[in-house]
Design an enzyme around this catalytic site. Structure first.
Site, PDB file in Angstrom:
ATOM      1  N   GLN A  97       0.839  -1.202   0.000  1.00 28.60           N
ATOM      2  CA  GLN A  97       0.000   0.000   0.000  1.00 28.60           C
ATOM      3  C   GLN A  97       0.875   1.254   0.000  1.00 28.60           C
ATOM      4  OE1 GLN A  97      -3.111   0.836  -0.385  1.00 28.60           O
ATOM      5  NE2 GLN A  97      -4.096  -1.157  -0.260  1.00 28.60           N
ATOM      6  N   HIS A 143      -6.829   3.114   8.211  1.00 28.26           N
ATOM      7  CA  HIS A 143      -7.699   2.244   8.994  1.00 28.26           C
ATOM      8  C   HIS A 143      -7.794   2.886  10.377  1.00 28.26           C
ATOM      9  CE1 HIS A 143      -9.809  -1.127  10.401  1.00 28.26           C
ATOM     10  NE2 HIS A 143      -8.814  -1.852  10.849  1.00 28.26           N
TER      11      HIS A 143
END
Lengths: 490, 475
Positions: A48, A132
């Site tokens: 990512q 997140h």
């Protein structure tokens, strides 16, 4: 640190949980310009981290990577990834103080440590981005008042984030602003520019909240996504062995089966997945799914309740503090199951056969997706979030099983997902033992053996109506429509 | 091979839209065949059938050789696809550079001695520890050759033996195949008459999925007729117009189009090139040459922005100093680009017409609604390529050659300021090649587009290209 969600009054909890709306593409006409000329520093150069950085830079933004001194000195893989791709690399001490936006793209479990170290280095009035929200919502991390805290979460693996960008498209992305940390009211503008910089605005952006993201993400990953697929894999495989199906075939049917079945789900929802079955098989799968839903509903409710109350994260963080004793024991146990240790055969299985011989697996996916969706929406989570955290992500997890089976899936998904998956698995296996004792190879391993494919019209009409009118299908059609409206011009 | 391979009125289905029809063909031991024909005529399909591909729906096919070594674009694509699937970066969160070349060779190796001799012969012995993802197109092609030869096949099928190979390697392969042809049955797919090796004994000419004729290469009259067939005049073509008001903003014609100063591309374990300078003025057409692996594609990717190290070099391109806050789309709007890497990347479900339209948007796939004018222009391009009947067909069902023609049209459709053609004739038959060269010549003659052209074939000269850059391969 205290669980942040639990400190809020009920009114606020409900408001935050119910946040999730699809943003109008017109809101992104300025692209990434809000961040033009600003310094972006990424912490974490894995899949990512690297791929988001490549996209942001190609969108004209100034991106560099903060790596630990040891990683730079030893020229570790993260250092190699960043330098071979032409990025500036430095230690946190060198780079963070200049950063206008710090992107924390490390694994969940490191968040507390990383954020605690990073925030004191950050300059006044800068911004911290998460992908997140666990650290904020469940661990209750408090970030300095002057810092803006946002979340930008592309709903696809890193390589896909890059591939789609290079094609001139993007992947669906969820954004949120932590309202307690939005001192200058610019959180949304930064999050939008960041999402546009990764290309996400082309495929659709959902505006959500930290709380909605965390609670729905935890629920999805531990029930349908990882839990159901793990439990289903073990049960289906063991049943086939018990019934003398050739072990290599059984292993392949399960390992590749989830991916094949959920590919149909990805394109056309549960309706399309069920339509891949013959009429008699569809009715069979429908009945099995109904039965599974009745048996498993209390378990889904319990998971949702524990997540909402914070009991789940508390239990897991105790295990973190105990050197992951439970997690590692469970991981080892999974590695030793018969499914895990039986190699899949090289035999070609035609695509349709995965459906025809995997009726029970189709039923499990249907039951799991619908239950997770129903439980989440009943707890106040919006349908859009519930859809992404159940149906949308199932094919992504199925893909990891197709590649590396359960042991690998578990050691590579987030630790939170893995921990929740084991909790689910341990409760679900005994719950389904009576149900499984009545299962035969007609629904798993060999397929229906009928002389006649005929079915009762009325039954079929009713089953089709029930499948098509489930709320996950309605929202799914809308969201898939947004995502692929342009893609479908073929 | 001890027996004949016999096609007896064989119909072989490959996908929904393509089948070989009523093939009558006998390959006897000791013969070396070349399959020839226009792109889309079924050359690659027929070669693949020899390796067991396709489904025989009528007639019979007997005597296939079990251990057939295959080198083709399809086998190259399959290897690339396999590597893509193996890429576990998202699972391990570690970036994967691909299986080392050595492992790819060792998978099927039956003759280690031969393998190491070939790696030296092909000059890739120093690359064996490099990950597949770091190899150039030409280098992966060489890898496939070695794989096929060292697996000790009983028969060899090579689809385009010289495609994508540099001038240094062509004679090496040619010589190697000549020697092998003495005792190894061989079928070659040859796209161009001037590439037909003289050790070929027979030629099968395909047309629309059928064998039109077979020719014994010692029959001079038949060979002359064949040669005439391959040199039809390219019709006087007109390039479809640009769309007024829709092209990229004008560039300052007093500034160079491209100015690369002292550039280098390096990886931790490998230097591709360094101290490279290249200045391209508007209207100054260039030809770029150099052996496989010398960094041609890396250099072009510095220009297009597809190479991440464009940000650490001093590069000015199409009005922007790279790394000054411009986006990749600000650059790409000025550039038309075609290469085999683009072809591999073009893996989306899309119709042929929309592939051309995607050139207006610099996208792979189409994510916007095309205007009527764009549609009209795409149709004009399809007519030039002779593909108008396939406008609505899925791109991935076309032959490799026809797909490539569409991508060339995609690159030209917006009349870009800079047109980069990286081996545009890769895998094309003579007729298509003449068409493409004529198109390029037309574009070079105009004033709006500057061309950078990469090729290995000395014959593919283009009038109007007077500047040459040769990379010698620092590695």
């Amino acid at each position: 640190m205290a669980n942040y969600f639990n400190t809020l009054p009920l009114r606020e909890q409900l408001a935050q949980l119910g946040k999730c709306e699809f943003m109008d593409p017109a809101e992104f006409t300025d692209g990434a310009t809000y961040l033009a000329g600003k310094k972006l520093v990424i912490i974490g150069c894995g899949s990512q981290g690297l791929n988001q950085g490549l996209n942001l830079r190609d969108s004209g933004l100034d991106v560099s990577y903060a790596l630990r001194e040891a990683a730079i000195r030893d020229q570790r893989q993260s250092w190699k990834n960043a330098t071979e791709n032409g990025f500036t690399v430095g230690t946190p001490e060198e780079l963070i103080p200049q950063a206008d936006l710090v992107l924390n793209l490390t694994p969940d479990k490191q968040h507390s440590a990383v954020v605690t170290e990073t925030v004191p280095l950050m300059k006044k009035n800068s911004c911290l981005a998460y992908s997140h929200g666990f650290n904020i919502v469940e661990e209750g991390m408090q970030v300095r008042d002057d810092i803006t805290v946002i979340m930008v979460a592309p709903k696809c693996p890193g390589t896909e984030v890059r591939e789609e960008y290079k094609r001139g498209f993007g992947v669906p992305t969820l954004i949120a602003v932590h309202e307690d940390n939005d001192p200058r009211g610019e959180g949304l503008a930064i999050a939008k520019a960041y999402a546009a910089g990764t290309g996400g605005h082309k495929a659709g952006v959902l505006m959500s909240s930290f709380i909605a993201e965390v609670k729905s993400d935890l629920m999805g990953e531990q029930t349908i996504l990882c839990g159901m697929l793990q439990t289903g894999s073990l049960l289906c495989f063991d049943k086939m062995i018990e019934m003398n199906v050739e072990p290599g075939y059984a292993a392949k049917l399960v390992q590749i089966g989830w991916e094949t079945i959920t590919e149909a789900l990805k394109h056309g929802g549960i309706t399309n997945m069920m339509d891949r079955l013959s009429n008699p098989a569809k009715l069979k799968a429908f009945d099995l799914a109904e039965e599974l839903k009745t048996i498993m509903r209390p378990l889904y409710n319990k998971h949702m309740d524990d997540i909402m109350a914070g009991d789940f994260s508390e239990g897991m963080m105790e295990d973190w503090a105990n050197d992951d004793a439970k997690l590692l024991a469970w991981r080892k146990e999974t590695g030793e199951t018969a499914f895990e240790t039986t190699p899949a055969s090289d035999q070609e299985i035609p695509e349709q056969e995965y459906f025809d011989h995997g009726i029970l697996m189709v039923a499990m996916v249907k039951a799991g997706v619908e239950l997770a969706f129903e439980t989440m929406t009943a707890a106040g989570i919006k349908e859009e979030s519930a859809y992404y955290e159940s149906l949308h992500e199932t094919p992504l997890i199925a893909n990891t099983i197709a590649r590396k089976k359960l042991f690998e899936m578990n050691s590579t998904i987030s630790d939170t997902a893995e921990y929740g998956c084991y909790l689910y698995n341990h409760a679900c296996l005994p719950l389904l033992s009576d149900f499984m004792s009545r299962i035969n190879t007609d629904v798993i391993g060999r397929g229906l053996d009928l002389d006649d494919d005929g079915v009762d019209n009325q039954l079929l009409i009713e089953a089709n109506r029930a499948i098509r009118s489930h709320p996950v299908e309605a929202i799914g059609q809308t969201l898939r429509g947004y995502m692929s409206a342009m893609k479908k011009i073929t | 091979m001890l027996n004949n391979i016999i096609f007896d009125r064989a119909c072989i289905q490959f996908n929904e839209s393509f089948s070989l029809r009523e093939i009558d063909w006998v390959i006897e031991p000791g013969q070396v065949w070349a399959i020839m024909g226009a792109s889309g005529s079924g050359k690659s399909a027929l070669a693949a059938a020899l390796a067991g591909a396709g489904r025989v729906t009528a007639g019979t096919l007997r005597g296939l050789v079990a251990d057939t070594g295959v080198v083709s674009l399809e086998s190259q694509a399959a290897l690339i696809e396999r590597e893509r699937l193996r890429d576990d970066s998202d699972i391990t969160d570690r970036i994967n550079e691909g299986t080392p070349a050595r492992e790819i060779l060792d998978e099927v190796c039956a003759n280690a001695k031969l393998q190491s001799r070939l790696t030296r012969l092909f000059g890739i012995d120093s690359l064996l520890d490099r990950g597949f993802g770091k190899l150039s197109t030409g280098e992966t092609r060489k890898l496939l050759f070695i794989r096929a030869l060292a697996s000790k096949p009983d028969m060899l099928v090579i689809d385009g033996p010289f495609e994508g190979l540099d001038a240094r390697t062509v004679p090496v392969i040619s010589e190697l195949l000549r020697n092998l042809a003495n005792d190894l049955p061989m079928v070659l797919v040859i796209n161009r008459l001037d590439e037909l090796p003289e050790f070929v004994s027979h030629i099968a000419l395909l047309e629309k999925g059928r064998i039109k004729t077979t020719v014994n290469s010692s029959d001079t009259t038949a060979m002359a007729a064949l040669s005439q067939l391959f040199h039809l005049q390219t019709a006087d073509i007109q390039i479809p117009a640009a769309i007024p008001g829709e092209s990229a903003p004008p560039l300052d014609c007093n500034k160079p189009l491209v100015n690369i100063r002292n550039a280098s591309v390096r990886y931790t374990d490998n230097l591709v090139f360094e101290n490279l300078n290249w200045r391209i003025e508007p209207g100054q057409h260039w030809q770029l040459t150099g052996p496989n692996g010398s960094g041609k594609t890396s250099l072009l990717n510095l220009v297009t922005g597809d190479h991440p190290q464009c940000y650490v070099n001093d590069i000015f391109v199409c009005g922007h100093q790279r790394g000054s806050g411009e986006s990749i789309w600000d650059i790409k709007q000025h550039i038309g680009y075609v290469s085999s890497a683009l072809h591999w990347d073009y893996r989306v479900s899309i119709s042929c017409k929309n592939v051309i339209i995607s050139g207006f948007y610099d996208s792979i796939g189409l994510y916007a609604k095309a205007t009527d004018l764009q549609q009209e222009i795409a149709v004009q391009w399809l007519e030039i390529l002779g593909l108008q009947a396939r406008a609505g067909q899925p791109f991935n069902q076309l032959s490799h050659g026809d797909q490539h023609l569409l991508l060339i049209a995609r690159a030209m459709v917006k009349h870009p300021h800079l047109l980069i053609l990286d081996e545009p004739c890769f895998g094309l038959d003579d007729l298509s090649r003449q068409l493409v060269l004529a198109l390029i010549e037309k574009i070079c003659g105009g004033s709006e587009t500057t061309v950078i052209y990469v090729n290995h074939h000395a014959q593919d000269q283009i009038n109007g290209i007077n500047n040459y850059l040769t990379l010698d391969g620092a590695t």
